[in-house]
Design a protein around this motif. Sequence first.
Motif, PDB file in Angstrom:
ATOM      1  N   LEU A 206       0.848  -1.188   0.000  1.00  0.00           N
ATOM      2  CA  LEU A 206       0.000   0.000   0.000  1.00  0.00           C
ATOM      3  C   LEU A 206       0.881   1.235   0.000  1.00  0.00           C
ATOM      4  CD1 LEU A 206      -2.970   1.050   0.248  1.00  0.00           C
ATOM      5  CD2 LEU A 206      -2.544   1.230   2.709  1.00  0.00           C
ATOM      6  N   LEU A 207       0.656   2.103  -0.982  1.00  0.00           N
ATOM      7  CA  LEU A 207       1.365   3.372  -1.046  1.00  0.00           C
ATOM      8  C   LEU A 207       0.556   4.438  -0.318  1.00  0.00           C
ATOM      9  CD1 LEU A 207       3.721   5.091  -2.300  1.00  0.00           C
ATOM     10  CD2 LEU A 207       2.119   5.608  -4.164  1.00  0.00           C
ATOM     11  N   ILE A 208       1.215   5.161   0.571  1.00  0.00           N
ATOM     12  CA  ILE A 208       0.560   6.230   1.319  1.00  0.00           C
ATOM     13  C   ILE A 208       1.131   7.552   0.836  1.00  0.00           C
ATOM     14  CG2 ILE A 208       0.199   7.230   3.602  1.00  0.00           C
ATOM     15  CD1 ILE A 208       0.448   4.326   4.674  1.00  0.00           C
ATOM     16  N   THR A 209       0.285   8.343   0.228  1.00  0.00           N
ATOM     17  CA  THR A 209       0.688   9.649  -0.261  1.00  0.00           C
ATOM     18  C   THR A 209      -0.227  10.704   0.343  1.00  0.00           C
ATOM     19  OG1 THR A 209       1.203  10.933  -2.255  1.00  0.00           O
ATOM     20  CG2 THR A 209      -0.761   9.542  -2.331  1.00  0.00           C
ATOM     21  N   GLY A 210       0.012  11.962   0.014  1.00  0.00           N
ATOM     22  CA  GLY A 210      -0.786  13.036   0.596  1.00  0.00           C
ATOM     23  C   GLY A 210      -1.011  14.157  -0.392  1.00  0.00           C
TER      24      GLY A 210
END
Length: 231
Positions: free
Chosen positions: A5-9
């Motif tokens: 899972l990639l967590i970006t903002g």
Amino acid sequence: MLNALLITGTDTEAGKTVLTTTLAAYWQKYYPQRSWGIMKPIQSGIGDREWYQQLFALEQSAEEITPLYFQAPLAPPIAAARENRQVDLAVVWQTLSELRSRRDFVLIEALGGLGSPITDELTVADLAGKWRLPTVLVVPVRLGAIAQAVANVALARQTRVNLKGIVLNCIQSYSDAEIADWTPPDLIQSLTNTPVLGCLPYLDNLNDLDKLAQVASNLDLETLQLSYRRD
């Protein structure tokens, strides 16, 4: 069940590290029998890699956590140029692929925001789309958050990011009324056609892993496919 899972903002300081730490604490507490890993694929300056090494007993080398590390706290193409280096994404991809092959699950914290540059030609959104990484967008709770959410989801669609959902994050201690006024989940979902998976409260102590795990359990992890059935 997702393997990564990639967590970006929406931007820097949106709360990517908060969400990544929270999900890692959840995974560690509720699925101790399963292996997991953390990646900060590219880092400029001291920061998240050191934090994860301090907080978790990761069976990973520094290079496995962060394959590309630059000294200056600047955007990667600028930091790389200062060191007469290239942003070698092949190294990142190889490290990520090897880690995913050995672990049940890998949390990947992106740098900056979804539109942040990785090279002179590619942004975080471009890379997420090309590598087909399931992605969560962290939106900080504040005035203007709705517009940020709409713009970033539009960018994600343009670059074919597999966006699984949005997580709201309280960057300060806000009242329920302020949270509801600035980041109404129903409105954000309606405008973006993307599920809002929950809202992280303001967390002033990221060292309390039990509390972080509990906070994570309040998110819609079923939509993310991050929950095994616990007997």
